[in-house]
Design a protein around this motif. Structure first.
Motif: not given
Length: 305
Positions: A174-176, A226-232
């Motif tokens: 995803g995004l970074m 740390g996190a899961i974000c859009p695109g993941d």
């Protein structure tokens, strides 16, 4: 107050964010070769020249050469296509799988597989509410042209309540964020991202943000970011027993550049759809759909004869 949670799919509708498996680490793609990008290819003409533009949609896991697992909400292709066509009117839209890069970066070794069929769990539901989208049974499969890999993803049948307190790895393309610049790993030319997490139960308020079945993740250390974000979305939660979950949604606060710069974060990495309740459905769909296709192939050969 519980932070608003966001569905983690198409980057065209992404929030301004601190954005990747944020705070994660680069992963050698040869460690998880079955984790792939689901993309959209836009074809359009400019000055009589055909131009191709690729954009990231979701992350996915290849289970067999022609079957790939992802989140159900990633497969709303008509909705996704309309979003991209708003930015590129008249463009032809195709969805595909990108895989095979030895570095995890965009390269000439990338291969593409066409998506032939989409199978969304029959219990999949998405409700639009003032608090955001609420989704249940967020599981889907795509049938593709053959994807040849040295290793495919292995589903774990471990009952998800028994995973509580155990370590795992959340993975996604995803995004970074790179400095003050936010984009997908595809545009930034960055490798697959991973984050070490601990599986936990979701508290009642968080549970109301989504529909069951779900599990939550927290960070293994208390450092912010740390996190899961859009695109993941659609990417796997990997346990020593195999794939135990699918990235479902994450906290909007952790995926916002303003909060990231301030060093603020929640204690939740994201919300995950557990795999164990769906293992039988996944395997049955692969078997049934594969048999259907084999029968069609035989019928075509008989007619040809």
């Amino acid at each position: 107050m519980v932070p608003v949670m966001v569905i983690l799919c198409v980057l065209a509708r992404a929030i301004n964010g601190a954005l990747r498996v944020f705070g994660g680490r680069d992963v050698d793609p040869e460690k998880y070769p079955y984790v792939v990008r689901m993309e959209v290819k836009l074809l359009y003409y400019k000055f009589d020249l055909q131009i191709q533009h690729f954009a990231h949609v979701c992350t996915a896991s290849v289970l067999k050469p022609t079957w790939t697992l992802t989140a159900g909400h990633c497969l709303s292709f008509e909705e996704h296509a309309s979003m991209f066509q708003m930015t590129m009117p008249g463009a032809k839209v195709e969805f595909l799988i990108r895989y095979g890069s030895k570095s995890g970066l965009r390269s000439q070794s990338d291969a593409f597989s066409d998506i032939l069929e989409v199978v969304v769990h029959p219990g999949f539901k998405m409700l639009r509410t003032k608090e955001g989208d609420k989704v249940s049974n967020d599981v889907g499969l795509v049938k593709t042209t053959p994807i040849q890999l040295e290793q495919y993803g292995k589903l774990s049948a471990v009952n998800y309540p028994s995973l509580m307190g155990q370590p795992a790895v959340a993975v996604g393309y995803g995004l970074m964020r790179e400095g003050d610049f936010v984009a997908s790993t595809l545009l930034l030319g960055k490798a697959l991202q991973a984050l070490d997490v601990v599986v936990k139960t979701c508290d009642k308020e968080l549970a109301r943000m989504s529909l069951t079945p779900i599990i939550c993740l927290s960070r293994q250390c208390r450092e912010p970011g740390g996190a899961i974000c859009p695109g993941d979305s659609g990417g796997p939660l990997i346990h020593h027993s195999g794939l135990v979950g699918i990235n479902h949604m994450g906290p909007a606060i952790d995926c916002t550049l303003t909060y990231a710069k301030a060093g603020l974060s929640t204690n939740i990495v994201g919300i995950i759809t557990p795999v164990s309740p769906f293992v039988e459905w996944i395997m049955d769909q692969i078997k049934v759909k594969s048999n259907e296709n084999n029968e069609r192939s035989v019928n075509l050969q008989l007619r040809a004869n």
